[in-house]
Design a protein around this motif. Structure first.
Motif, mmCIF file in Angstrom:
data_model
loop_
_atom_site.group_PDB
_atom_site.id
_atom_site.type_symbol
_atom_site.label_atom_id
_atom_site.label_comp_id
_atom_site.label_asym_id
_atom_site.label_seq_id
_atom_site.Cartn_x
_atom_site.Cartn_y
_atom_site.Cartn_z
ATOM 1 N N LEU A 65 -12.339 6.831 -4.149
ATOM 2 C CA LEU A 65 -11.670 7.532 -3.055
ATOM 3 C C LEU A 65 -12.023 6.895 -1.714
ATOM 4 O O LEU A 65 -11.148 6.650 -0.885
ATOM 5 C CB LEU A 65 -12.064 9.012 -3.058
ATOM 6 N N ALA A 66 -13.301 6.601 -1.505
ATOM 7 C CA ALA A 66 -13.729 6.013 -0.243
ATOM 8 C C ALA A 66 -13.099 4.644 -0.034
ATOM 9 O O ALA A 66 -12.574 4.353 1.054
ATOM 10 C CB ALA A 66 -15.254 5.918 -0.206
ATOM 11 N N SER A 67 -13.108 3.807 -1.048
ATOM 12 C CA SER A 67 -12.529 2.472 -0.883
ATOM 13 C C SER A 67 -11.017 2.547 -0.678
ATOM 14 O O SER A 67 -10.461 1.783 0.114
ATOM 15 C CB SER A 67 -12.871 1.580 -2.071
ATOM 16 N N SER A 68 -10.357 3.468 -1.353
ATOM 17 C CA SER A 68 -8.911 3.618 -1.162
ATOM 18 C C SER A 68 -8.597 4.055 0.267
ATOM 19 O O SER A 68 -7.681 3.517 0.901
ATOM 20 C CB SER A 68 -8.351 4.652 -2.130
ATOM 21 N N LEU A 69 -9.358 5.020 0.760
ATOM 22 C CA LEU A 69 -9.122 5.481 2.127
ATOM 23 C C LEU A 69 -9.377 4.376 3.138
ATOM 24 O O LEU A 69 -8.627 4.216 4.104
ATOM 25 C CB LEU A 69 -10.008 6.689 2.437
ATOM 26 N N ILE A 70 -10.424 3.596 2.918
ATOM 27 C CA ILE A 70 -10.767 2.528 3.865
ATOM 28 C C ILE A 70 -9.695 1.446 3.851
ATOM 29 O O ILE A 70 -9.176 1.047 4.899
ATOM 30 C CB ILE A 70 -12.152 1.945 3.547
ATOM 31 N N PHE A 71 -9.328 0.953 2.668
ATOM 32 C CA PHE A 71 -8.381 -0.156 2.596
ATOM 33 C C PHE A 71 -6.963 0.280 2.943
ATOM 34 O O PHE A 71 -6.275 -0.398 3.715
ATOM 35 C CB PHE A 71 -8.418 -0.812 1.216
ATOM 36 N N VAL A 72 -6.504 1.391 2.398
ATOM 37 C CA VAL A 72 -5.137 1.836 2.671
ATOM 38 C C VAL A 72 -5.011 2.326 4.106
ATOM 39 O O VAL A 72 -4.107 1.925 4.838
ATOM 40 C CB VAL A 72 -4.713 2.934 1.670
ATOM 41 N N GLY A 73 -5.936 3.167 4.529
ATOM 42 C CA GLY A 73 -5.907 3.667 5.909
ATOM 43 C C GLY A 73 -6.096 2.554 6.917
ATOM 44 O O GLY A 73 -5.410 2.501 7.944
ATOM 45 N N LEU A 112 -3.987 -1.150 10.926
ATOM 46 C CA LEU A 112 -3.853 -2.539 11.338
ATOM 47 C C LEU A 112 -2.382 -2.904 11.567
ATOM 48 O O LEU A 112 -2.052 -3.558 12.568
ATOM 49 C CB LEU A 112 -4.466 -3.453 10.282
ATOM 50 N N VAL A 113 -1.494 -2.470 10.690
ATOM 51 C CA VAL A 113 -0.070 -2.760 10.857
ATOM 52 C C VAL A 113 0.472 -2.074 12.104
ATOM 53 O O VAL A 113 1.228 -2.680 12.883
ATOM 54 C CB VAL A 113 0.722 -2.331 9.601
#
Length: 51
Positions: free
Chosen positions: A25-33, A38-39
């Motif tokens: 969950l943490a890695s998904s939130l960091i990378f996706v968010g 960034l975009v």
């Protein structure tokens, strides 16, 4: 008459799975968010420099 015993996971396996879910969950939130932010920031910078 034979009766199958239920499989009972030990506490260590439960803790490991819970830790794994939290990490996912943490890695998904960091990378996706982070990717979304960034975009948006990139589009904002491009818009500001062209105007």
């Amino acid at each position: 008459m034979a009766v199958n015993k239920g499989i009972v996971p030990n506490q260590e396996e439960i803790d490991h799975e819970e830790h794994s879910y939290k990490g996912a969950l943490a890695s998904s939130l960091i990378f996706v968010g982070g990717g979304i932010i960034l975009v948006i920031a990139l589009l904002l910078v491009l818009y500001m420099t062209r105007v």
